[in-house]
Write a protein that holds these residues in place. Structure first.
Motif, PDB file in Angstrom:
ATOM      1  N   TRP A 164      -7.300   1.444   2.641  1.00 36.98           N
ATOM      2  CA  TRP A 164      -6.225   0.761   2.398  1.00 36.98           C
ATOM      3  C   TRP A 164      -4.922   1.659   1.768  1.00 36.98           C
ATOM      4  N   GLU A 188      -3.619 -10.396   6.127  1.00 36.15           N
ATOM      5  CA  GLU A 188      -2.881 -10.830   4.995  1.00 36.15           C
ATOM      6  C   GLU A 188      -3.567 -11.567   3.734  1.00 36.15           C
ATOM      7  N   ASN A 224      -0.975  -1.843   8.283  1.00 33.76           N
ATOM      8  CA  ASN A 224      -1.326  -0.287   7.165  1.00 33.76           C
ATOM      9  C   ASN A 224      -3.112  -0.943   7.967  1.00 33.76           C
ATOM     10  N   PHE A 238      -1.707  -5.920   4.786  1.00 41.39           N
ATOM     11  CA  PHE A 238      -3.386  -5.327   5.809  1.00 41.39           C
ATOM     12  C   PHE A 238      -2.820  -4.834   7.380  1.00 41.39           C
ATOM     13  N   MET A 255     -11.037  -3.205   4.266  1.00 35.96           N
ATOM     14  CA  MET A 255      -9.839  -2.126   4.025  1.00 35.96           C
ATOM     15  C   MET A 255     -10.235  -1.644   2.441  1.00 35.96           C
ATOM     16  N   ASN A 306      -4.503   5.373   4.759  1.00 38.64           N
ATOM     17  CA  ASN A 306      -4.036   5.165   5.571  1.00 38.64           C
ATOM     18  C   ASN A 306      -2.320   5.061   5.157  1.00 38.64           C
ATOM     19  N   GLY A 320      -4.374  -3.186   9.380  1.00 37.62           N
ATOM     20  CA  GLY A 320      -5.581  -4.719   9.821  1.00 37.62           C
ATOM     21  C   GLY A 320      -5.339  -5.190  11.201  1.00 37.62           C
ATOM     22  N   ALA A 369       0.749  -1.195  -0.204  1.00 40.50           N
ATOM     23  CA  ALA A 369      -0.023  -0.175   0.078  1.00 40.50           C
ATOM     24  C   ALA A 369       0.723   1.811  -0.102  1.00 40.50           C
ATOM     25  N   ASP A 384     -11.194   2.922  -0.172  1.00 40.96           N
ATOM     26  CA  ASP A 384      -9.851   2.900  -0.540  1.00 40.96           C
ATOM     27  C   ASP A 384      -8.900   2.943   1.018  1.00 40.96           C
ATOM     28  N   TRP A 403       0.210   4.409   9.508  1.00 41.74           N
ATOM     29  CA  TRP A 403      -1.714   5.509   9.362  1.00 41.74           C
ATOM     30  C   TRP A 403      -1.820   6.533   9.999  1.00 41.74           C
ATOM     31  N   ILE A 431      -9.671  -7.442   5.236  1.00 38.34           N
ATOM     32  CA  ILE A 431      -9.695  -7.066   4.075  1.00 38.34           C
ATOM     33  C   ILE A 431     -10.173  -6.823   3.613  1.00 38.34           C
TER      34      ILE A 431
END
Length: 333
Positions: free
Chosen positions: A252, A209, A203, A200, A246, A255, A205, A174, A250, A316, A243
């Motif tokens: 993801w 992943e 970022n 993730f 995120m 962040n 999560g 990301a 957007d 993030w 997932i």
């Protein structure tokens, strides 16, 4: 005040909300309605048909991806400082049942077409030498450097005549895309990537992943490997929900942009202290032991990166108000 690792950052609110919404009766493992949406959601994001499997860790994502492309008697070419080499406790070798990692040097932990060509040129088609079956690159790298679509494509051009697969370790994918400002497709399958470990956790999560196969047929045996390795969670809907949350709106990307912006603020303060250009959310700078101790005395936490160097990682949730005090302290050194 903590800039040790983005792994330590809080979970972002959309992920928490999504997990709460998923806290209801549904099918176990990956038969639930959230998991069933992953292929479509990732296919929309990458503008092509993909197969997507959730896994709880980036190590599992990387190792399962390589196991799909590399037989036990083969090898994966990667950078000498790649995460799969220095930070995964032999997991790629374990998941591939012994496939070797062939190490290549390069500035900023990046592989170059020239270095790859030289390595391949030194390997004979001979039963006495281990044969490479894949190349793994990290985007962003262990030094926060980013591969552009053209750089990825140049690597793919070198390895395709040998029939090698191309894996991208995207623990900070990301952050790389946020820096590049390109389509996720442009730096992955359009450039020749076969499999992506889409991070993730770093970022925002909590524990999910994504393993994205741009050749969906690679996913079939991987489903069995995931189970055999103990990574098929009974309540997988909670991973899929993270997932999807995120990807929606957007999150993801927003962040990652925030984390990158924080790193740029630190980079500006560091000036000539920078060891590497800052392209993602990691900042490597030169600090004496006395200077590092002084920053820590002010409450700042970070990682010592060898003698006279430090690594700072922004997350993030670390906006200008959080990063500014550290930037001011660095500028005052």
């Amino acid at each position: 005040m903590r800039f040790f690792s983005d792994n330590a950052a809080p979970v972002c609110q959309p992920v928490l909300d999504a997990m709460l919404a998923a806290n209801t009766l549904d099918t176990a493992y990956d038969g639930d309605r959230w998991s069933k949406r992953l292929d479509g959601a990732m296919s929309d994001l990458f503008e092509t048909q993909v197969a997507c499997l959730w896994v709880p860790t980036g190590t599992a994502a990387n190792a399962l991806a390589l196991a799909a492309m590399v037989p036990p008697h083969g090898a994966t070419i990667c950078h000498a400082e790649a995460h799969i080499q220095v930070d995964e406790c032999g997991a790629p070798e374990f998941f591939t049942h012994g496939a070797k990692l062939l190490l290549v040097e390069g500035d900023g932990a990046k592989l170059t077409p020239a270095a790859l060509a030289e390595t391949l040129g030194n390997i004979r088609d001979d039963v006495h030498q281990v044969q490479p079956h894949a190349v793994s690159i990290t985007n962003a790298t262990e030094y926060g450097r980013v591969y552009t679509p053209a750089e990825v494509a140049a690597i793919a051009e070198v390895i395709r005549p040998r029939g090698l697969g191309l894996h991208m370790d995207g623990a900070r994918f990301a952050n790389a895309v946020a820096h590049l400002g390109c389509s996720p497709a442009d730096v992955t399958w359009r450039a020749g990537v076969d499999a992506l470990s889409f991070g993730f956790v770093k970022n925002g999560g909590m524990g999910a992943e994504a393993l994205v196969f741009f050749k969906p047929e690679l996913a079939a045996a991987t489903r069995y490997r995931r189970k055999r390795a103990g990574h098929l969670l009974s309540k997988g809907r909670f991973l899929a929900a993270q997932i999807l949350a995120m990807l929606e709106n957007d999150v993801w990307l927003d962040n990652a942009r925030a984390a990158n912006a924080g790193a740029q603020l630190l980079a500006q303060a560091a000036g000539e202290r920078l060891v590497q250009p800052v392209e993602a959310n990691e900042v490597f700078l030169r600090l004496t032991a006395h200077e590092a101790a002084g920053l820590r005395a002010q409450g700042f936490d970070f990682y010592d990166w060898g003698a006279g160097e430090a690594r700072l990682v922004t997350a993030w949730d670390q906006g200008a108000d959080v990063v500014a005090p550290l930037a001011q302290a660095i500028a005052a050194l």
